[in-house]
Motif scaffolding. Structure first.
Motif, mmCIF file in Angstrom:
data_model
loop_
_atom_site.group_PDB
_atom_site.id
_atom_site.type_symbol
_atom_site.label_atom_id
_atom_site.label_comp_id
_atom_site.label_asym_id
_atom_site.label_seq_id
_atom_site.Cartn_x
_atom_site.Cartn_y
_atom_site.Cartn_z
ATOM 1 N N ALA A 286 21.343 35.233 -19.662
ATOM 2 C CA ALA A 286 22.702 35.719 -18.856
ATOM 3 C C ALA A 286 23.029 34.582 -17.894
ATOM 4 O O ALA A 286 21.965 34.049 -17.378
ATOM 5 C CB ALA A 286 22.356 37.049 -18.170
ATOM 6 N N THR B 171 23.099 40.814 -19.595
ATOM 7 C CA THR B 171 23.062 41.728 -18.393
ATOM 8 C C THR B 171 22.007 41.423 -17.329
ATOM 9 O O THR B 171 20.938 41.114 -17.668
ATOM 10 C CB THR B 171 22.938 43.159 -18.987
ATOM 11 N N SER C 182 19.459 42.410 -14.345
ATOM 12 C CA SER C 182 19.057 43.828 -14.004
ATOM 13 C C SER C 182 18.636 43.650 -12.475
ATOM 14 O O SER C 182 17.981 44.513 -12.042
ATOM 15 C CB SER C 182 17.584 44.116 -14.843
ATOM 16 N N ASN D 169 30.874 47.477 -11.383
ATOM 17 C CA ASN D 169 29.903 47.696 -12.284
ATOM 18 C C ASN D 169 30.109 47.423 -13.721
ATOM 19 O O ASN D 169 29.329 46.863 -14.571
ATOM 20 C CB ASN D 169 28.891 48.656 -12.089
ATOM 21 N N ASP E 27 30.354 44.207 -14.593
ATOM 22 C CA ASP E 27 29.304 43.227 -14.175
ATOM 23 C C ASP E 27 29.805 42.167 -13.252
ATOM 24 O O ASP E 27 29.443 40.874 -13.495
ATOM 25 C CB ASP E 27 28.388 42.827 -15.374
#
Length: 122
Positions: A2, A28, A30, A74, A77
């Motif tokens: 990512a 993604t 985290s 969200n 992202d």
């Protein structure tokens, strides 16, 4: 792997506005917190704002309070920074970062974008 990719920088006159975006691509993140930092020529990288990715708690540097707004999407992202009433002293390369704790210290952020230039003319 990512990556964080900033966009939205440019040249604007004093008093104008810009909206920066930082998209996580290729995967993604985290991270619990994402933030914005900036670095002007000859100066150290400085904190602008951070936001917690879950509940949206925020913090701002005193120099941008009341003029800048950090937000997030969200579902996409993506992190945003709405910058209003810009001043020549806001001129810098703006970086987004991802980390695990809300902090004004850039050393607490292990992941960084490549930066986007913001230039404010007087």
């Amino acid at each position: 792997q990512a990556l964080l990719v900033e966009s939205g920088g440019g040249l604007v006159q004093a008093g104008g506005s810009l909206r920066l975006a930082c998209e996580a691509s290729g995967g993604t993140f985290s991270s619990a917190v994402r933030g914005w930092f900036r670095q002007a020529p000859g100066k150290e990288r400085e904190f602008v704002s951070w936001i917690t990715w879950s509940v949206g708690r925020t913090d701002y540097a005193d120099s941008v309070k009341g003029r800048f707004t950090i937000s997030k999407d969200n579902s996409k992202d993506t992190l945003f920074l709405q910058m209003d009433n810009l001043r020549p002293e806001d001129t810098a390369v703006y970086y987004c970062a991802a980390g695990y704790v809300g902090s004004p210290d850039p050393n607490d952020y292990p992941y960084w974008g490549q930066g986007t230039q913001v230039t404010v003319s007087s």
